[in-house]
Design an enzyme around this catalytic site. Structure first.
Site, mmCIF file in Angstrom:
data_model
loop_
_atom_site.group_PDB
_atom_site.id
_atom_site.type_symbol
_atom_site.label_atom_id
_atom_site.label_comp_id
_atom_site.label_asym_id
_atom_site.label_seq_id
_atom_site.Cartn_x
_atom_site.Cartn_y
_atom_site.Cartn_z
ATOM 1 N N PHE A 424 -4.106 -30.981 9.948
ATOM 2 C CA PHE A 424 -4.565 -31.534 11.317
ATOM 3 C C PHE A 424 -4.695 -30.674 12.663
ATOM 4 C CE2 PHE A 424 -1.806 -34.501 8.924
ATOM 5 C CZ PHE A 424 -2.698 -34.818 8.010
ATOM 6 N N CYS A 425 -4.707 -29.425 12.215
ATOM 7 C CA CYS A 425 -4.508 -28.441 13.439
ATOM 8 C C CYS A 425 -3.186 -28.424 13.947
ATOM 9 C CB CYS A 425 -5.596 -28.560 14.395
ATOM 10 S SG CYS A 425 -7.521 -28.542 13.932
#
Length: 890
Positions: A424-425
């Site tokens: 998720f970055c």
């Protein structure tokens, strides 16, 4: 895993009992505003869909879009940099929206300024470039840039800008902030005479949903708490992008210096628009280097003279702002307030759903007592102050081994549940929660794993997790449908009994009489799929000047469960009845139109890209986007037949008149266009309006048929974990991965027997005849074999004089669940394969021909002998010691 009491069994946690047992008041819904009516009126497009990725992007309501469109149709909005009447209207409306934004965050233009940006990432980049960094020198250690390791990639990326100025970057772990000792502010000395420092942290982790204390803002700025013991004045950037989508933020109390936000996290629309909220006391420090249109009060083109505008917003908003999108925000605020009554209601509602789901997930246990999931959290979901409506987890098997997130994602797609997977970055949080060291990250990169791919396990260790997140329109039915999915796919009772999911609107779904309902038992009745529509056999013989190519129709009778009954094509090709001792090709299929029905042949020429005309065409939507059965299952009902002698392809479908398409384009009239296949951009040409109208009528929406241009070369990029010879470059048609796909009939037979066992024990009649299973895997080459899944250990394959390199296994998606005769879905096949394999759901192997003599035509034929070669270091429990050392399996 943050714990919950173990509750063996496969029933959902009763929602009413959960509310009654909560130590603090919880709120579901929005009082007299009916959540069910809200969903039906504003989000009807969600019918049959469980959307659980609101942390990625929430969804806009129908009324926001309707009112915004009405606004644009009734008013003329000009460029706000002009002075005419329409431009003045735009300027005044934008200024009103700025005020509305500040009011939403409980502040005013006297304290904060709104600078519109392209998103929160652009806002972070603006701060990094404009902050008054001081480089180290003889009299000063310079500025420090400190950031929490549980930060989005866009925050961590600021260090590249600071590094160019020799500014020290310090990553700080959450546990170090929680354990830091407070100090007397007076002991910090005179901060105003020292270099400025910047501390960045998220109000809410986009990985785990942890909400970090907003009190850190004042503690860091006042000097009572220091991330690092260094003289200077501290400024605080609060990354609020993930936080403000489901929670109020009061900037009159928590006065961060810089607050980046993205509006699609709050409203769902518009995207590509964010803002940087700047504390007016800190704004004068920001330095501007570049200046664009609208930011200058005066400048000279021939001399270095530039005077910026006085307004902070106008000084930093280079060029014309996205004024129509900004106007859309007004309607977003109106809709959100009308539908929910305010952000505090949203916070309570979404937290209640998250806490219920967390409690239910934590309670799930296998019969041996092992947990079904491992949840990554820093809280016990005790309150919305410490936890947002986000749950990050990995699914475990009954031995405690992690099941890859890619496999979970594919299974969720079968149930029409939308989740997010990966890191998720947020690599820092991913490393901390999953125990991934810096060395492991580098090792994973060397193994071919990059951010955003589907490589979920390396050496048995996870590279990421599954994340679900709730939004203001999420319902209890969404949460329970997700929980039933976990139960159905991982808490199957002994002997293969299934626990199927029932999503809202389907048979077996939870009752809809009360929104705050008790959960129904997870064991619900299984629905039988629709009866198969047997397509009539169509035997054709196409005579080519070079060869006779036999086509045996779309749905011929294939080998039955015993594996000894032959198709007409096999008998015609001389395959000995019942002789499975030697490996031969039993069936050949080409798929002229990508994702459409198969065309079976007994002998077919090879081209430079695989079987001639295999996946040479594809159907695209009105935007030129390739359609597959995952989006449009009815593609399998389109039946193409190729006539090599007449140089045409005949396309037919039930209820439609057959239509003919030339095999080759008319170079003078062809309309060249571009499309994408598996991230590869390909040159194609449109096959014309006649076939476009035919397809559009069949699907009920605009469609086109396009064909790969004959002068366009597409090469294989993926190596499937194996190095291709340097001298060999595989040319591809419109296939996803490789030139050929081979499936072993013995593997299909084993799968069929497993499915049959499950059906018998559940009292169901046989639903998976051999021909149905084979057609679902959409292979080019079907062989018989002596051992199920032996093809996974093959290195090369010789068929007659042709040699094929085995590139690796085919990683399966939910398309194998689509009945190729009816277009109906059945989840059992994918689930059964996922039970067999710990990591990827594999079935069949990819082939590439290593040599093709273009001077003479080459063919594949049913009945040709198949001679595989084993991998050098293969290990197979079923192989004897002597067999493991044989190079060629005879």
């Amino acid at each position: 895993m943050a714990g919950g009491a173990a509750q063996p069994g496969a029933e959902l946690l009763a929602f009413a009992g959960f509310l009654d047992s909560s130590p603090q008041p919880l709120a579901y819904g929005y009082g007299r505003r009916s959540l069910r009516e809200l969903r039906a009126r504003e989000f009807s497009r969600l019918a049959g869909t469980v959307y659980l990725d609101h942390a990625g992007a929430t969804l806009f309501p129908q009324s926001q879009l309707t009112n915004f469109t009405k606004d644009l149709m009734e008013n003329v909005y000009g460029n706000p940099h002009s002075q005419n009447i329409s431009s003045k209207l735009t300027h005044d409306t934008v200024e009103q929206v700025r005020y509305r934004i500040l009011a939403h965050f409980h502040t005013s233009p006297e304290d904060y300024t709104v600078i519109f940006t392209a998103g929160s990432t652009a806002a972070l980049k603006l701060v990094a470039e404009a902050f008054p960094w001081v480089s180290p020198g003889p009299e000063s250690s310079g500025s420090w840039f400190c950031y929490l390791t549980d930060s989005h990639t866009s925050v961590v990326g600021m260090r590249k800008i600071t590094a160019a100025m020799n500014v020290t970057s310090i990553p700080i772990r959450p546990e170090d902030m929680w354990s830091v000792e407070k100090q007397d502010a007076a002991a910090a000395g005179n901060q105003d005479c020292q270099p400025p420092h910047l501390f960045c942290y998220p109000a809410q982790s986009n990985f785990s949903g942890t909400r970090y204390p907003l009190s850190w803002i004042e503690e860091v700025k006042s000097g009572h708490t220091r991330p690092m013991s260094v003289p200077g004045k501290w400024f605080v950037l609060l990354d609020a992008a993930a936080y403000v989508g489901t929670s109020p933020l009061d900037l009159s109390v928590h006065q961060a210096d810089f607050v980046p936000i993205s509006f699609y996290k709050i409203f769902g629309f518009p995207t590509g628009l964010g803002a940087l909220l700047v504390n007016n006391r800190s704004a004068p420090l920001l330095r501007k280097t570049y200046f664009g249109g609208g930011t200058a009060a005066a400048y000279l083109a021939g001399d270095d003279f530039y005077i910026p505008r006085e307004s902070v917003a106008e000084r930093f908003e280079d060029g014309t702002i996205s004024f129509l999108d900004i106007i859309a925000l007004k309607h977003g605020f109106d809709a959100l307030e009308h539908l929910t009554g305010g952000m505090e209601n949203v916070r309570q509602h979404t937290f209640t759903l998250a806490r219920y789901t967390y409690a239910a997930l934590s309670a799930l246990r296998y019969p041996n007592g092992a947990p079904v999931v491992r949840i990554y959290s820093d809280s016990e979901f005790s309150s919305p102050e410490v936890q947002g409506p986000v749950i990050s987890f990995n699914v475990l098997d009954d031995h405690g081994r992690i099941i890859g997130y890619s496999q979970v994602d594919k299974m969720a797609s079968l149930y029409n549940i939308h989740v997010r997977t990966g890191c998720f970055c947020n690599t820092g949080a991913c490393q901390r929660h999953l125990g991934i060291s810096d060395e492991m990250v580098k090792k994973h990169l060397q193994a071919g794993h990059v951010c955003g791919d589907d490589v979920d396990l390396i050496d048995g260790q996870p590279t990421g997790s599954v994340r679900i997140s709730f939004g203001y329109m999420s319902t209890l039915e969404d949460a329970q449908a997700f929980l039933r999915f976990i139960i159905a796919t991982h808490l199957c009772p002994p002997h293969g009994q299934q626990l199927p999911l029932a999503t809202p609107g389907e048979a077996g779904a939870p009752p809809t009489g009360s929104e705050a309902q008790d959960a129904v038992p997870a064991i619900v009745a299984t629905r039988s799929p629709s009866p198969q529509e047997d397509a009539p056999p169509d035997a054709r013989v196409w005579n080519n000047s070079l060869t006779t190519v036999h086509a045996v129709g779309l749905c011929p009778p294939l080998l039955e469960a015993t594996g000894t009954q032959l198709t007409p094509s096999e008998k015609a090709a001389g395959v000995p009845d019942g002789d499975l001792g030697s490996r031969v090709i039993t069936n050949l299929y080409i798929y002229p139109i990508k994702s459409c029905a198969a065309f079976e042949v007994t002998r077919w020429p090879l081209g430079n890209q695989g079987l001639l005309y295999d996946r040479s065409w594809m159907v695209v939507n009105h935007n030129g986007i390739c359609l597959s059965q995952k989006q449009e299952p009815r593609l399998c009902l389109i039946q193409p037949f190729i006539d090599l002698q007449r140089r045409i392809m005949v396309i037919q479908a039930r209820g439609m008149e057959p239509i003919e398409v030339p095999l080759e384009e008319n170079s003078e009239r062809a309309q060249i266009c571009q499309s994408k296949v598996c991230a590869d951009r390909v040159n194609t040409y449109d096959c014309g309006e006649k076939i476009s109208s035919w397809l559009s009528k069949f699907f009920g929406r605009p469609c086109h048929l396009i064909k790969q241009s004959s002068d366009f070369q597409r090469s294989a990029r993926r190596k499937h974990g194996k190095d291709q010879p340097a001298c060999t470059t595989a040319a591809l048609s419109l296939v996803n991965e490789a030139q050929y796909l081979l499936v072993n009939r013995s593997s299909v037979l084993e799968l069929q027997q497993q499915l049959s066992t499950s059906s018998d024990e559940n009292g169901k009649e046989e639903l998976f005849p051999m021909k149905d299973l084979i057609s679902r895997f959409r292979a080019n080459i079907i062989t018989n074999g002596t051992r199920a899944f032996e093809e996974e250990n093959w290195d090369e394959v010789s068929i007659g004089s042709l040699r094929f390199q085995v590139l690796g296994p085919c990683h399966r998606c939910q398309m194998i669940c689509i009945d190729q005769q009816t277009g109906q879905r059945n989840k059992d096949i994918f689930q059964k394969l996922s039970e067999r394999q710990e990591r990827q759901v594999n079935f069949g192997v990819y082939l590439m021909h290593t040599a093709l003599d273009s001077s003479s035509p080459c063919y594949l034929s049913v009945g040709s002998q198949v001679l595989p070669m084993l991998k050098e270091n293969t290990e197979h429990d079923d192989l004897s010691a002597s067999e493991k050392h044989q190079d060629v399996i005879s």
